[in-house]
Enzyme design. Structure first.
Site, PDB file in Angstrom:
ATOM      1  N   SER A  11       0.911  -0.904   2.624  1.00 49.48           N
ATOM      2  CA  SER A  11      -0.082  -1.951   2.365  1.00 49.48           C
ATOM      3  C   SER A  11      -1.390  -1.469   1.759  1.00 49.48           C
ATOM      4  CB  SER A  11      -0.366  -2.717   3.658  1.00 49.48           C
ATOM      5  OG  SER A  11       0.702  -3.592   3.934  1.00 49.48           O
ATOM      6  N   SER A  19      -0.548 -11.586   6.246  1.00 49.20           N
ATOM      7  CA  SER A  19       0.701 -12.055   5.640  1.00 49.20           C
ATOM      8  C   SER A  19       0.927 -11.345   4.317  1.00 49.20           C
ATOM      9  CB  SER A  19       0.651 -13.565   5.416  1.00 49.20           C
ATOM     10  OG  SER A  19       1.793 -13.999   4.698  1.00 49.20           O
TER      11      SER A  19
END
Length: 354
Positions: free
Chosen positions: A78, A174
């Site tokens: 991420s 998310s």
């Protein structure tokens, strides 16, 4: 690609101290991660004022004594989001996108018409996290590890579910948000999002060991391998098709390149002043996350910004104080036997930042 940064897992119990980072203490903490913390290998780069050093622990492969490369490449998960958010903010600075406009203005019909660009970047959109619907447990993921995923296919998984909450009312991590951000970059630039990342960030900063791999399952250059247990036996999960993460978590880098990137980003070399402020602007709804960058205060009082990442086989952390005087870049490759990473990560965070 995991929902929580390693920082969120490890800040509890970080003690206060007054000394500079001690290499021996960080080495012992890295050894703690590889001896009982679930990591097969660890590499970390530490900057504390003028002091800079790298440590490593464990081994690069399960059935080998080869050490982890000091500047090996790894999947950053991420942390990819910070690169993508930077490009969107650059486009905002060029007047090509309004952060408070609905995404629907640029990508009609893709997602709920209420959701704004800012809410996508700040994880306040309410979009269902598509990875929660994927078979990510080792036994099942092994069957699809080389599958190609289209970005809109990933978004469709999310939009087949109702919103988790009305847009702008809560914060919830998310991965879907950053798949949408990648599609937004493509629409605004007229080119694949990876080309925008390369032209706007990688090439100007000479991040030659950083890449956006697309469907390539390999990690080019020296690297350590990650493992898990699948179908009852250890499995090397290093090679996967990272399109499952796409603009939410597919990139590969090194601790050195990540260090160059975070210094350039937080010192204002990549964004105009107005967008630089947006980068780290938090809200009551999102008190610990700006636009693609976590903004947190450790229990010892030190403020840090950065991002964590996780994808099968790899966990990573990128952290700096706002003045860049103290920085940490870390990659841990997973061992087939789980462990508790908390104590080892706590010790590293404490020594570097507290």
């Amino acid at each position: 690609m995991t929902a929580a940064s390693l920082l969120a897992l490890t800040t509890a119990g970080v003690a206060s101290a007054d000394t500079s980072a001690d290499r021996d203490v960080i080495q012992k903490a890295a050894d703690q991660l590889t001896s009982g913390g679930g990591a097969l290998g660890v590499q970390a780069r530490v900057t504390d004022g003028r002091q800079r050093f790298a440590v490593r622990s464990g081994k690069a492969e399960l059935d080998s004594d080869r050490p982890v490369p000091f500047d090996g490449r790894f999947r950053v998960g991420s942390i990819t989001k910070t690169f993508v958010s930077t490009v969107v903010l650059q486009l905002a600075g060029e007047g090509k996108v309004d952060l408070d406009a609905p995404v629907d203005r640029y990508l009609p019909g893709l997602i709920d018409k209420q959701i704004t660009v800012r809410q996508i970047l700040q994880h306040t959109s309410g979009l269902f996290n598509y990875t929660n619907a994927l078979p990510l447990n080792p036994d099942e993921f092994e069957k699809i590890r080389y599958k190609h995923w289209e970005p809109r296919e990933l978004v469709a998984i999310a939009t087949s579910k109702p919103l988790d909450f009305p847009p702008g009312t809560k914060w919830s991590y998310s991965n879907t948000n950053y798949i949408v951000a990648g599609l937004l970059v493509e629409k605004l630039t007229g080119k694949p999002y990876e080309k925008a990342v390369e032209q706007r960030i990688l090439k100007p900063l000479h991040l030659n060991a950083t890449e956006v791999p697309g469907d390539n399952p390999n990690i080019n250059g020296p690297h350590a391998h990650g493992y898990w247990t699948a179908n009852g036996k250890p499995s090397d999960i290093t090679r996967i098709n990272p399109s499952v993460a796409w603009s939410a978590g597919e990139m590969i880098s090194t601790t050195r390149d990540l260090d160059t990137f975070i210094v350039a980003l937080t010192s204002g070399k990549l964004l105009k002043p107005a967008q630089q402020q947006e980068l780290v602007k938090t809200t009551p709804v999102s008190p610990d996350y700006g636009l693609g960058l976590s903004v947190q205060t450790l229990p010892c009082g030190t403020k840090v910004v950065g991002h964590g990442g996780g994808i099968p086989g790899y966990s990573s952390e990128l952290l700096t104080t706002p003045d860049n005087k103290k920085r940490l870049e870390l990659s841990a490759t997973s061992a087939p036997t789980p462990g508790d990473p908390g104590p080892g990560y706590n010790a590293i965070l404490n020594e570097v930042f507290c």
